[in-house]
Write an enzyme that holds these catalytic residues in place. Structure first.
Site, PDB file in Angstrom:
ATOM      1  N   THR A   1      -0.546   1.368   6.952  1.00  0.00           N
ATOM      2  CA  THR A   1      -0.446   0.195   6.088  1.00  0.00           C
ATOM      3  C   THR A   1      -0.347  -1.044   6.965  1.00  0.00           C
ATOM      4  OG1 THR A   1       0.846  -0.939   4.400  1.00  0.00           O
ATOM      5  CG2 THR A   1       2.076   0.519   5.884  1.00  0.00           C
TER       6      THR A   1
ATOM      7  N   THR B   1       0.852  -1.196   0.000  1.00  0.00           N
ATOM      8  CA  THR B   1       0.000   0.000   0.000  1.00  0.00           C
ATOM      9  C   THR B   1       0.885   1.242   0.000  1.00  0.00           C
ATOM     10  OG1 THR B   1      -1.763  -1.120   1.157  1.00  0.00           O
ATOM     11  CG2 THR B   1      -1.610   1.255   1.534  1.00  0.00           C
TER      12      THR B   1
HETATM   13  N1  ASP Z   1      -4.145  -1.896   4.818  1.00  0.00           N
HETATM   14  C1  ASP Z   1      -4.386  -2.462   3.515  1.00  0.00           C
HETATM   15  C2  ASP Z   1      -5.678  -3.222   3.551  1.00  0.00           C
HETATM   16  O1  ASP Z   1      -5.930  -3.889   4.522  1.00  0.00           O
HETATM   17  C3  ASP Z   1      -3.314  -3.370   3.058  1.00  0.00           C
HETATM   18  C4  ASP Z   1      -1.921  -2.851   3.216  1.00  0.00           C
HETATM   19  O2  ASP Z   1      -1.679  -1.842   3.834  1.00  0.00           O
HETATM   20  O3  ASP Z   1      -1.025  -3.479   2.679  1.00  0.00           O
HETATM   21  O4  ASP Z   1      -6.402  -3.193   2.593  1.00  0.00           O
END
Ligand code: ASP
Length: 368
Positions: free
Chosen positions: A286, A235
């Protein structure tokens, strides 16, 4: 006023501290200008400004990274930092910097946002994004997009040109069309690497899991989908303090590999994945979205500062501890109105970087 020399000194200190630990506190400038009160600032050009980005946290280990791949990440993160710097240095607004950097990262297949987004269980890409303005507390978010090339642009339009905060799926794409936002064939988002990650995730689901307690099983079922390699997350996010003293934050993601049935993570949830308030800080997160939603991470950092008087770094660390306590992994970036910033994470690595008034991008990947 902050003299150039003291800015530099703080920047050097920030660099050294950041190398020592992902949990350290850093600053873009000293705080003398704050003592006289934000409102009495008559020379905004002399105010500190700062820009911090992340490209996802996860199992990112030096031993599993090739020099070419590491260079590609470092180059793209530096480019995004410079894009933000260009905007801020000429006195541009915080959110213009956030959007400039995030669109660049969305266009890069290296990150799980825009081109290069992870695949859902159904083999599609469904993108989420959000943005927040710390001055007005206005916010915009989009979720479940299948055809919008740069979700962060649409999130901003939701904020600025609609009475709403969050739009999803087909409706959000009709709004995109009306506003002339670029739509692409869903195939645009395909990358072989992400496709293979989906196949691995599906294969792993087929093999019988080891005996686990109910709690462990619950935790495993959320994590299993993406626990296979160093590209667990990806992300992207940006937070910034501009010369006018305003804070802003944005986040963009493809979510989690093998996600199902319209699953939406924390990234487009204002208060969970993204939050900005000029009175406290700007935050972009993230990690395991379900845990970040349950801990309301981005707003919790701000609330600890606002109601508990905690400094940013302490607030960020204690919020992340609460995420870990219920089994979540990930990280966040945050910046406050004095230019202090923090980049804590509880995974082995987090793509992250910062740039201040001296215009030199700093990029870190691993914990050490
Ligand atoms: N937080 C994001 C989600 O759960 C994924 C990520 O940060 O990699 O969609």
């Amino acid at each position: 006023m902050v003299a150039d020399k003291s800015r530099r000194r703080f920047l050097e200190a920030a660099g050294a501290a950041a190398l020592a630990s992902g949990l350290a506190s850093h600053t873009f400038a000293g705080g003398p200008q704050e003592k006289s009160g934000g409102a009495s600032q008559k020379t905004p050009a002399l105010r500190p400004f700062g820009f911090v980005i992340h490209g996802g946290a996860g199992t990112i280990e030096r031993s599993r990274m090739t020099p070419e791949r590491e260079k590609a990440y470092r180059d793209k993160l530096s480019e995004a930092l410079r894009a933000g710097f260009e905007v801020l240095n000429r006195g541009g607004a915080c959110l213009d910097a956030v959007v400039a950097a995030i669109t660049l990262l969305e266009d890069s297949p290296l990150f799980n946002a825009g081109k290069g987004a992870v695949f859902t269980n159904a083999g599609t890409n469904e993108l989420d994004s959000s943005i927040m303005d710390g001055r007005t507390l206005k916010a915009g978010a989009v979720a479940g997009l299948k055809r919008v090339k740069n979700p962060i642009l649409l999130a901003r339009l939701v904020m600025e040109q609609s009475p709403h905060v969050l739009m999803t799926g087909d409706g959000a794409e009709i709004f995109a069309q009306q506003k002339g936002v670029e739509l692409v064939d869903p195939k645009y988002f395909y990358t072989e690497e992400r496709w293979q990650q989906l196949q691995k995730a599906k294969d792993a689901e087929k093999s019988p899991p080891p005996k686990r307690s109910k709690l462990e099983r619950e935790a495993f079922s959320l994590k299993a989908d993406s626990a296979f390699d160093e590209h667990k997350f990806g992300t992207v996010g940006a937070v910034c303090l501009d010369k006018a003293g305003n804070l802003g934050a944005g986040t963009s993601t493809g979510g989690m590999t093998n996600k199902r049935f319209g699953r939406v993570g924390d990234s487009p949830i204002i208060g969970a994945g993204t939050y900005a308030n000029n009175e406290t800080c700007a935050v972009s997160c993230t990690g395991d979205g379900e845990y970040f939603i349950r801990t309301v991470v981005a707003h919790d950092v701000s609330a600890q500062m606002q109601y508990g008087g905690k400094p940013l770094a302490q607030a960020a660390e204690s919020t992340l501890e609460r995420v870990a306590k219920i089994g979540g992994t990930g990280g966040l970036i945050g910046i406050d109105r004095q230019g202090n910033f923090a980049m804590p994470f509880n995974t082995s690595g987090m793509y992250r970087g910062w740039i201040g008034p001296e215009g030199e991008p700093h990029v870190l990947i691993y914990r050490d």
